[in-house]
Design a protein around this motif. Structure first.
Motif, PDB file in Angstrom:
ATOM      1  N   PRO A  52       0.828  -1.203   0.000  1.00  0.00           N
ATOM      2  CA  PRO A  52       0.000   0.000   0.000  1.00  0.00           C
ATOM      3  C   PRO A  52       0.867   1.260   0.000  1.00  0.00           C
ATOM      4  N   ALA A  53       0.420   2.255  -0.728  1.00  0.00           N
ATOM      5  CA  ALA A  53       1.123   3.541  -0.790  1.00  0.00           C
ATOM      6  C   ALA A  53       0.062   4.624  -0.633  1.00  0.00           C
ATOM      7  N   PRO A  54      -0.172   5.092   0.578  1.00  0.00           N
ATOM      8  CA  PRO A  54      -1.307   5.982   0.836  1.00  0.00           C
ATOM      9  C   PRO A  54      -1.240   7.290   0.058  1.00  0.00           C
ATOM     10  N   LEU A  55      -2.407   7.727  -0.386  1.00  0.00           N
ATOM     11  CA  LEU A  55      -2.535   8.995  -1.104  1.00  0.00           C
ATOM     12  C   LEU A  55      -3.142  10.034  -0.173  1.00  0.00           C
ATOM     13  N   ASP A  56      -2.444  11.144   0.005  1.00  0.00           N
ATOM     14  CA  ASP A  56      -2.906  12.214   0.893  1.00  0.00           C
ATOM     15  C   ASP A  56      -2.626  13.563   0.229  1.00  0.00           C
ATOM     16  N   PRO A  57      -3.423  13.921  -0.790  1.00  0.00           N
ATOM     17  CA  PRO A  57      -3.165  15.168  -1.518  1.00  0.00           C
ATOM     18  C   PRO A  57      -3.257  16.401  -0.639  1.00  0.00           C
ATOM     19  N   LEU A  58      -4.223  16.440   0.261  1.00  0.00           N
ATOM     20  CA  LEU A  58      -4.356  17.620   1.126  1.00  0.00           C
ATOM     21  C   LEU A  58      -3.196  17.724   2.105  1.00  0.00           C
ATOM     22  N   GLY A  59      -2.660  16.569   2.539  1.00  0.00           N
ATOM     23  CA  GLY A  59      -1.496  16.586   3.411  1.00  0.00           C
ATOM     24  C   GLY A  59      -0.282  17.153   2.703  1.00  0.00           C
ATOM     25  N   VAL A  60      -0.119  16.824   1.430  1.00  0.00           N
ATOM     26  CA  VAL A  60       0.990  17.378   0.643  1.00  0.00           C
ATOM     27  C   VAL A  60       0.813  18.882   0.472  1.00  0.00           C
ATOM     28  N   ILE A  61      -0.382  19.291   0.060  1.00  0.00           N
ATOM     29  CA  ILE A  61      -0.624  20.719  -0.169  1.00  0.00           C
ATOM     30  C   ILE A  61      -0.378  21.509   1.105  1.00  0.00           C
ATOM     31  N   ALA A  62      -0.804  20.976   2.249  1.00  0.00           N
ATOM     32  CA  ALA A  62      -0.613  21.681   3.521  1.00  0.00           C
ATOM     33  C   ALA A  62       0.871  21.866   3.833  1.00  0.00           C
ATOM     34  N   GLN A  63       1.684  20.827   3.601  1.00  0.00           N
ATOM     35  CA  GLN A  63       3.112  20.932   3.874  1.00  0.00           C
ATOM     36  C   GLN A  63       3.794  21.919   2.937  1.00  0.00           C
ATOM     37  N   VAL A  64       3.448  21.861   1.664  1.00  0.00           N
ATOM     38  CA  VAL A  64       4.042  22.779   0.692  1.00  0.00           C
ATOM     39  C   VAL A  64       3.609  24.214   0.989  1.00  0.00           C
ATOM     40  N   GLN A  65       2.325  24.400   1.271  1.00  0.00           N
ATOM     41  CA  GLN A  65       1.802  25.730   1.576  1.00  0.00           C
ATOM     42  C   GLN A  65       2.489  26.317   2.809  1.00  0.00           C
ATOM     43  N   GLN A  66       2.749  25.464   3.800  1.00  0.00           N
ATOM     44  CA  GLN A  66       3.411  25.943   5.015  1.00  0.00           C
ATOM     45  C   GLN A  66       4.849  26.387   4.720  1.00  0.00           C
ATOM     46  N   ARG A  67       5.557  25.663   3.852  1.00  0.00           N
ATOM     47  CA  ARG A  67       6.920  26.054   3.488  1.00  0.00           C
ATOM     48  C   ARG A  67       6.907  27.385   2.732  1.00  0.00           C
ATOM     49  N   VAL A  68       5.955  27.572   1.856  1.00  0.00           N
ATOM     50  CA  VAL A  68       5.852  28.821   1.096  1.00  0.00           C
ATOM     51  C   VAL A  68       5.527  29.978   2.034  1.00  0.00           C
ATOM     52  N   ARG A  69       4.578  29.762   2.921  1.00  0.00           N
ATOM     53  CA  ARG A  69       4.118  30.824   3.819  1.00  0.00           C
ATOM     54  C   ARG A  69       5.164  31.190   4.876  1.00  0.00           C
ATOM     55  N   ASP A  70       5.767  30.202   5.490  1.00  0.00           N
ATOM     56  CA  ASP A  70       6.622  30.463   6.645  1.00  0.00           C
ATOM     57  C   ASP A  70       8.093  30.643   6.303  1.00  0.00           C
ATOM     58  N   TYR A  71       8.521  30.106   5.152  1.00  0.00           N
ATOM     59  CA  TYR A  71       9.944  30.153   4.840  1.00  0.00           C
ATOM     60  C   TYR A  71      10.251  30.840   3.512  1.00  0.00           C
ATOM     61  N   GLY A  72       9.236  31.291   2.806  1.00  0.00           N
ATOM     62  CA  GLY A  72       9.476  31.963   1.540  1.00  0.00           C
ATOM     63  C   GLY A  72       9.940  31.050   0.427  1.00  0.00           C
ATOM     64  N   ASP A  73       9.663  29.738   0.565  1.00  0.00           N
ATOM     65  CA  ASP A  73      10.017  28.805  -0.500  1.00  0.00           C
ATOM     66  C   ASP A  73       9.080  29.014  -1.689  1.00  0.00           C
ATOM     67  N   VAL A  74       9.390  28.344  -2.791  1.00  0.00           N
ATOM     68  CA  VAL A  74       8.659  28.539  -4.038  1.00  0.00           C
ATOM     69  C   VAL A  74       7.969  27.245  -4.436  1.00  0.00           C
ATOM     70  N   ALA A  75       6.702  27.340  -4.796  1.00  0.00           N
ATOM     71  CA  ALA A  75       5.956  26.192  -5.317  1.00  0.00           C
ATOM     72  C   ALA A  75       5.477  26.532  -6.723  1.00  0.00           C
ATOM     73  N   LEU A  76       5.851  25.703  -7.686  1.00  0.00           N
ATOM     74  CA  LEU A  76       5.415  25.877  -9.063  1.00  0.00           C
ATOM     75  C   LEU A  76       4.204  24.995  -9.345  1.00  0.00           C
ATOM     76  N   CYS A  77       3.500  25.328 -10.390  1.00  0.00           N
ATOM     77  CA  CYS A  77       2.316  24.546 -10.781  1.00  0.00           C
ATOM     78  C   CYS A  77       2.728  23.417 -11.707  1.00  0.00           C
ATOM     79  N   GLY A  78       2.126  22.244 -11.513  1.00  0.00           N
ATOM     80  CA  GLY A  78       2.308  21.117 -12.419  1.00  0.00           C
ATOM     81  C   GLY A  78       1.040  20.862 -13.210  1.00  0.00           C
ATOM     82  N   ASN A  79       1.118  20.000 -14.209  1.00  0.00           N
ATOM     83  CA  ASN A  79      -0.064  19.758 -15.037  1.00  0.00           C
ATOM     84  C   ASN A  79      -1.189  19.101 -14.241  1.00  0.00           C
ATOM     85  N   HIS A  80      -0.857  18.260 -13.251  1.00  0.00           N
ATOM     86  CA  HIS A  80      -1.908  17.648 -12.442  1.00  0.00           C
ATOM     87  C   HIS A  80      -2.577  18.687 -11.533  1.00  0.00           C
ATOM     88  N   ASP A  81      -1.789  19.591 -10.993  1.00  0.00           N
ATOM     89  CA  ASP A  81      -2.370  20.666 -10.189  1.00  0.00           C
ATOM     90  C   ASP A  81      -3.293  21.532 -11.039  1.00  0.00           C
TER      91      ASP A  81
END
Length: 275
Positions: A52-81
């Motif tokens: 099994p390989a669990p899928l947690d899209p909202l968990g990923v988005i939350a972690q990425v969003q937190q890095r962008v918000r709190d650390y000024g990291d950059v998130a680019l858009c992908g075709n699936h997004d």
């Protein structure tokens, strides 16, 4: 000297992303996420065994969003997004393409238990999903800093960087990678380009966690770092490539089944199954 860590396609692997973001050698650099935070396959094939390989899209988005918000990291858009964004905007063709690429599995993870596109669109445009929709809709398609350039898929060599279309930056593959003779295309921009989009396992003789493309030894290198996360492949994972501002490789790491490996390390099914 500043360092940048480029993180390839995550595809709903929130558990693997958490392991990657617990590595201080990575988080002490500036992070550039290359897109495709959602979708994926909920299984890892190890010969006759499927893990099994669990899928947690909202968990990923939350972690990425937190890095962008709190650390000024950059998130680019992908075709699936972009499937998510365009479906929320009422594009039925994008929604149909999303379904063909596993969207129905992700809708259930989002609490959407219908294939009615009007219902799906409404759900994406109201809480609790509206915040994620707004975040994905805000993502840029290209990042540039000095000698470094990043985007999800690649570029059309016929046009300057400023004239690349959204469709190209999110979708292009072979015309970016290779010339007409099947050899790596020469890098016409003379800047180090980093992309995801195509799992490195689909290239011939991939260099473990990433693929380095050069027409010859004098050509400025390009890197493909989609590690095949949640692709069903036994060694599918998240790749992280750290470069200096001039494009020199500092380190390469990847997380497979919640374990972190050196990017040059040969990973076997036995190692993954026992991790």
């Amino acid at each position: 000297m500043a360092e940048y860590t480029f993180i390839g396609d995550i595809h709903s692997a929130a558990d693997d992303l958490a392991v990657l973001l617990a590595d201080t050698s990575i988080t002490q650099t500036r992070l550039i996420f290359l897109g495709d935070y959602i979708d994926g396959t909920a299984g890892r094939h190890l010969g006759h065994l499927t893990q099994p390989a669990p899928l947690d899209p909202l968990g990923v988005i939350a972690q990425v969003q937190q890095r962008v918000r709190d650390y000024g990291d950059v998130a680019l858009c992908g075709n699936h997004d972009d499937f998510w964004v365009q479906t929320a905007r009422g594009d039925d063709e994008a929604a149909a393409t999303w379904v063909l690429n596993g969207g129905h599995r992700i809708w259930r993870k989002l609490g959407i238990y219908t294939s009615n596109l009007n219902t799906v669109r409404r759900a994406l445009n109201q809480e609790p999903l509206l915040a994620a929709t707004k975040f994905l809709a805000s993502l840029p398609t290209i990042w540039q800093q000095g000698h470094l350039v990043a985007m999800h898929a690649g570029v059309d060599w016929r046009w300057p960087l400023a004239q690349q279309t959204r469709d190209t930056l999110l979708w292009i593959r072979d015309d970016y990678y290779f010339d007409g003779g099947g050899q790596p295309h020469r890098n016409l921009f003379d800047r180090v380009l980093v992309t995801g989009h195509t799992p490195v396992q689909s290239f011939e003789n991939p260099q473990m966690g990433y693929v380095k493309l050069q027409a010859d030894a004098q050509d400025t290198p390009r890197y493909v770092i989609d590690g095949g996360s949640r692709s069903g492949l036994f060694d599918g994972g998240i790749c992280a490539l750290t470069l200096t501002t001039q494009g020199k490789v500092v380190r390469m790491k990847r997380v497979i089944n919640r374990k972190i490996y050196d990017g040059q390390q040969l990973v076997t099914p036995e190692m993954v199954n026992g991790s």
